[in-house]
Write an enzyme that holds these catalytic residues in place. Structure first.
Site, PDB file in Angstrom:
ATOM      1  N   SER A 158       0.848  -1.199   0.000  1.00  0.00           N
ATOM      2  CA  SER A 158       0.000   0.000   0.000  1.00  0.00           C
ATOM      3  C   SER A 158       0.880   1.243   0.000  1.00  0.00           C
ATOM      4  O   SER A 158       2.048   1.187   0.413  1.00  0.00           O
ATOM      5  CB  SER A 158      -0.846  -0.008   1.274  1.00  0.00           C
ATOM      6  OG  SER A 158      -1.600   1.171   1.381  1.00  0.00           O
ATOM      7  N   TYR A 171      -2.289  -0.399  10.622  1.00  0.00           N
ATOM      8  CA  TYR A 171      -2.365  -0.837   9.219  1.00  0.00           C
ATOM      9  C   TYR A 171      -1.090  -0.421   8.487  1.00  0.00           C
ATOM     10  O   TYR A 171      -0.461  -1.216   7.787  1.00  0.00           O
ATOM     11  CB  TYR A 171      -3.595  -0.214   8.552  1.00  0.00           C
ATOM     12  CG  TYR A 171      -3.733  -0.570   7.083  1.00  0.00           C
ATOM     13  CD1 TYR A 171      -4.016  -1.874   6.691  1.00  0.00           C
ATOM     14  CD2 TYR A 171      -3.578   0.400   6.081  1.00  0.00           C
ATOM     15  CE1 TYR A 171      -4.126  -2.205   5.347  1.00  0.00           C
ATOM     16  CE2 TYR A 171      -3.693   0.084   4.748  1.00  0.00           C
ATOM     17  CZ  TYR A 171      -3.967  -1.221   4.383  1.00  0.00           C
ATOM     18  OH  TYR A 171      -4.074  -1.554   3.052  1.00  0.00           O
TER      19      TYR A 171
END
Ligand code: NJP
Length: 278
Positions: A158, A171
């Site tokens: 990501s 995250y």
């Protein structure tokens, strides 16, 4: 008539040709980017092994892909955070298909909350799926890929693995871990002809946000530059069996991570409010 094809058309044909008959394993294939990658790979004539917890969704996709593209599609129920299950399922995969050419580590989830609001179970959950699960699946394919001196491991990380933003501490930490692992792996495997690619997208319109963004604030704030899962999937499939180090989408977002590395203090000072979209 090939000679009238554009550059893009010829590249599509080359990708299709390269993937034909290859064995591709995709984790988290029951929806979102994983399912879109599966559709494109099947259209290229690849044999697929689709993994996720929602076996019903996988079976529906399996039926559809087999009917449309006449390819072999195996499905297995797998929670990647259960490492015993990972070993068992990959044993069954090898028994069924013999070897794996491409592994797409896509399964993952996020919870967007400030660090003090995230529970220990949620922290363990994110790391067990996004990091340990990805590493466990990778460990399963490494011996054979090294032995065959052939393969491609694609890790869906990501932009959060490059820039940590408020309300994504855990995250973001998990995706930083994925990028660290991926970069090391690439160097370890360079002499074995095994390719390693990381994929670092910004926000994509998938069900990811049903868990990540409980209040819908982030989705509302970033709506205008959300990527389509089909677009991300196409970029991933285009990179298969090519020496692509990283896929960064959208490209402009990656510029931010370059500036961050160069001027971290300034970036955090000026960028804090801009990055606080959750
Ligand atoms: O999300 P979603 P995406 N074991 O929720 C599976 C990253 N990413 O496609 O098990 C096995 O539609 C789940 O299947 P099921 C993100 O971090 C996203 O957007 O049946 N599988 C489903 O198939 C993730 O790594 C955005 O529930 C598990 C799939 O994972 C990847 O992209 C931005 C599982 C999730 O599909 C795909 O996410 C970004 C488990 N324990 C990176 N837990 C974004 N959407 O904005 C979940 O930078 N799955």
């Amino acid at each position: 008539m090939d000679w009238v094809k554009t550059g893009q058309g010829r590249r599509d044909d080359m990708v299709r040709e390269q993937l034909k008959g290859k064995n591709i394993v995709i984790t988290g294939a029951s929806g979102g980017i994983g399912a879109e990658i599966a559709k494109l790979c099947a259209a290229s004539g690849a044999n697929l092994v689709l993994l996720a917890r929602s076996i019903g969704k996988l079976q529906l996709l399996q039926g559809d892909l087999q009917k449309r593209h006449y390819v072999k599609v195996d499905v297995f129920q797998l929670d990647v955070s259960d490492t015993e299950q990972v070993q068992k399922v990959f044993g069954e995969i090898f028994a069924s298909v013999g070897y794996i050419d491409i592994l797409v580590n896509n399964a993952g989830f996020g919870v967007f909350r400030e660090a003090h609001e995230v529970t220990i179970d949620e922290i363990k959950g994110m790391f067990n799926v996004n990091v340990v699960g990805l590493m466990a699946c990778t460990s399963m394919v490494l011996p054979k890929m090294r032995e065959r001196r052939f393969g491609h491991i694609i890790n869906i990380a990501s932009q959060a693995g490059k820039i940590a933003t408020p309300k994504s501490s855990v995250y973001s930490a998990s995706k930083h871990a994925v990028l660290g692992y991926t970069n090391s792996l690439r160097m370890e495997l360079a002499d074995y002809n095994v390719l390693v690619t990381s994929v670092n997208p910004g926000p994509i319109a998938t069900n990811f946000f049903e868990i990540a963004d409980e209040k819908g604030t982030y989705v509302k704030n970033v709506q205008k530059f959300m990527l389509k899962p089909q677009y991300v999937a196409q970029k991933v499939v285009d990179s298969m069996l090519t020496k692509t180090r990283e896929i960064n989408l959208p490209r402009w977002m990656n510029m931010g991570s370059i500036v961050y590395v160069l001027f971290p203090r300034l970036f955090e000072r000026i960028g804090r409010s801009v990055l606080n979209q959750k």
